[in-house]
Design a protein around this motif. Structure first.
Motif, PDB file in Angstrom:
ATOM      1  N   ILE A  99      29.697  20.709  34.338  1.00  0.00           N
ATOM      2  CA  ILE A  99      29.480  21.931  34.463  1.00  0.00           C
ATOM      3  C   ILE A  99      30.628  22.780  33.717  1.00  0.00           C
ATOM      4  O   ILE A  99      31.655  22.600  34.121  1.00  0.00           O
ATOM      5  CB  ILE A  99      29.726  22.233  36.113  1.00  0.00           C
ATOM      6  CG1 ILE A  99      28.937  21.703  37.086  1.00  0.00           C
ATOM      7  CG2 ILE A  99      29.399  23.896  36.106  1.00  0.00           C
ATOM      8  CD1 ILE A  99      28.861  21.719  38.434  1.00  0.00           C
ATOM      9  N   ALA A 101      31.747  26.459  31.194  1.00  0.00           N
ATOM     10  CA  ALA A 101      31.553  28.114  30.872  1.00  0.00           C
ATOM     11  C   ALA A 101      31.277  28.067  29.470  1.00  0.00           C
ATOM     12  O   ALA A 101      30.796  29.120  29.114  1.00  0.00           O
ATOM     13  CB  ALA A 101      32.912  28.651  31.469  1.00  0.00           C
ATOM     14  N   ILE A 120      25.147  21.436  33.065  1.00  0.00           N
ATOM     15  CA  ILE A 120      25.125  23.041  33.650  1.00  0.00           C
ATOM     16  C   ILE A 120      26.242  23.811  32.864  1.00  0.00           C
ATOM     17  O   ILE A 120      27.215  23.376  33.003  1.00  0.00           O
ATOM     18  CB  ILE A 120      25.165  23.044  35.290  1.00  0.00           C
ATOM     19  CG1 ILE A 120      24.175  22.180  35.873  1.00  0.00           C
ATOM     20  CG2 ILE A 120      25.115  24.449  35.749  1.00  0.00           C
ATOM     21  CD1 ILE A 120      24.626  21.971  37.465  1.00  0.00           C
ATOM     22  N   CYS A 121      25.722  24.885  32.346  1.00  0.00           N
ATOM     23  CA  CYS A 121      26.697  25.592  31.366  1.00  0.00           C
ATOM     24  C   CYS A 121      26.233  26.997  31.423  1.00  0.00           C
ATOM     25  O   CYS A 121      25.126  27.427  31.652  1.00  0.00           O
ATOM     26  CB  CYS A 121      26.863  24.989  30.167  1.00  0.00           C
ATOM     27  SG  CYS A 121      25.572  24.508  28.926  1.00  0.00           S
ATOM     28  N   SER A 122      27.062  28.013  30.746  1.00  0.00           N
ATOM     29  CA  SER A 122      26.746  29.287  30.399  1.00  0.00           C
ATOM     30  C   SER A 122      25.472  29.319  29.454  1.00  0.00           C
ATOM     31  O   SER A 122      25.319  28.707  28.463  1.00  0.00           O
ATOM     32  CB  SER A 122      27.774  30.184  29.743  1.00  0.00           C
ATOM     33  OG  SER A 122      29.025  30.199  30.899  1.00  0.00           O
ATOM     34  N   CYS A 136      29.375  30.731  33.632  1.00  0.00           N
ATOM     35  CA  CYS A 136      29.541  29.685  34.577  1.00  0.00           C
ATOM     36  C   CYS A 136      30.934  29.225  34.751  1.00  0.00           C
ATOM     37  O   CYS A 136      31.264  28.312  34.126  1.00  0.00           O
ATOM     38  CB  CYS A 136      28.556  28.436  33.969  1.00  0.00           C
ATOM     39  SG  CYS A 136      28.368  27.060  35.132  1.00  0.00           S
ATOM     40  N   GLU A 140      30.647  30.617  40.302  1.00  0.00           N
ATOM     41  CA  GLU A 140      29.223  30.513  39.816  1.00  0.00           C
ATOM     42  C   GLU A 140      29.114  28.812  39.368  1.00  0.00           C
ATOM     43  O   GLU A 140      27.960  28.764  39.517  1.00  0.00           O
ATOM     44  CB  GLU A 140      29.480  31.267  38.501  1.00  0.00           C
ATOM     45  CG  GLU A 140      27.880  31.103  37.719  1.00  0.00           C
ATOM     46  CD  GLU A 140      26.800  31.850  38.477  1.00  0.00           C
ATOM     47  OE1 GLU A 140      25.736  31.917  37.826  1.00  0.00           O
ATOM     48  OE2 GLU A 140      27.256  32.873  39.361  1.00  0.00           O
ATOM     49  N   LYS A 141      29.994  28.031  39.362  1.00  0.00           N
ATOM     50  CA  LYS A 141      29.786  26.709  39.006  1.00  0.00           C
ATOM     51  C   LYS A 141      29.064  26.177  40.320  1.00  0.00           C
ATOM     52  O   LYS A 141      28.065  25.409  40.116  1.00  0.00           O
ATOM     53  CB  LYS A 141      30.974  25.986  38.842  1.00  0.00           C
ATOM     54  CG  LYS A 141      31.577  26.224  37.518  1.00  0.00           C
ATOM     55  CD  LYS A 141      32.665  25.336  36.782  1.00  0.00           C
ATOM     56  CE  LYS A 141      33.239  25.468  35.360  1.00  0.00           C
ATOM     57  NZ  LYS A 141      34.255  24.313  35.116  1.00  0.00           N
ATOM     58  N   ARG A 144      25.785  27.632  40.779  1.00  0.00           N
ATOM     59  CA  ARG A 144      24.566  26.789  39.846  1.00  0.00           C
ATOM     60  C   ARG A 144      24.056  25.410  40.160  1.00  0.00           C
ATOM     61  O   ARG A 144      23.127  24.780  39.973  1.00  0.00           O
ATOM     62  CB  ARG A 144      25.059  27.023  38.289  1.00  0.00           C
ATOM     63  CG  ARG A 144      25.410  28.396  37.733  1.00  0.00           C
ATOM     64  CD  ARG A 144      24.048  28.889  37.125  1.00  0.00           C
ATOM     65  NE  ARG A 144      23.519  27.917  36.297  1.00  0.00           N
ATOM     66  CZ  ARG A 144      23.768  27.936  34.965  1.00  0.00           C
ATOM     67  NH1 ARG A 144      24.948  28.797  34.265  1.00  0.00           N
ATOM     68  NH2 ARG A 144      23.128  27.026  34.148  1.00  0.00           N
TER      69      ARG A 144
END
Length: 194
Positions: A99, A101, A120-122, A136, A140-141, A144
């Motif tokens: 995860i 940003a 999972i990322c921006s 992210c 927010e992490k 998500r």
């Protein structure tokens, strides 16, 4: 119930901030994007003066994307920097969720190369470079993560990150926490963060 490990990416799996280093790589290989530097400078000043937030600044960071061959640039970047992935990351034991940003257009290539299960990322536009939605990071992490997994279906075992403050929300999910300092994994208890 699926056992998973969560990893931050920048300064955790690799010893650098991939977004910033990618910008520098592109300046070197596509020198015409030097015209973006004044925009970055103004953006940094506005962030420091708290006139705009970091997510707004990220909308400016990748304005050069339409002016470069993005896929070629990303491949060239990882051809140069993939060898800097920490060796301990290759010894993963469980289902791995990274995860970050950093932009999806930058991390999807290394995701394929390293073969971990979930990224999972921006989200950024590959056409404009602009961030789409929230950056992210922080809470927010976790939000998500729970978009992808039902919280009752996963059991977070290990969490790895270089940032105790920014990643406290994901550290709070793990049974074991590892602070990455100078490429080394330092175990600690989330309850010790205070």
């Amino acid at each position: 119930m699926k056992d998973i490990d969560i990893y931050d990416f920048d300064k955790t799996i690799v010893p650098f901030d991939s977004g910033s280093l990618f910008c520098a790589y592109c300046l070197l290989h596509y020198p015409w994007i030097i015209l973006i530097i004044p925009v970055w400078a103004v953006g940094i000043i506005l962030v420091l003066l708290r006139i705009i937030n970091f997510t707004s600044f990220k909308k400016l960071c990748f304005l050069f994307v339409p002016f470069i061959p993005l896929d070629k640039a990303v491949k060239g970047f990882w051809d140069r920097h993939e060898k800097q992935v920490h060796k301990w990351f290759y010894n993963r034991k469980r289902y791995t969720v990274v995860i970050s940003a950093s932009p999806d257009f930058l991390l999807e290539e290394i995701h394929k190369r390293l073969g971990f299960e979930m990224l999972i990322c921006s989200r950024h536009s590959k056409k404009t470079g602009a961030i789409q939605g929230a950056n992210c990071r922080g809470e927010e992490k976790v939000r998500r993560l729970y978009e992808v997994f039902d919280k009752d279906e996963i059991n977070v075992i290990d969490v790895y990150s270089d940032s105790l403050s920014n990643d406290a929300p994901i550290f709070s999910l793990g049974k074991n926490c590892y602070h990455i300092v100078k490429s080394e994994k330092i175990p600690f208890k989330y309850s010790d963060l205070g």
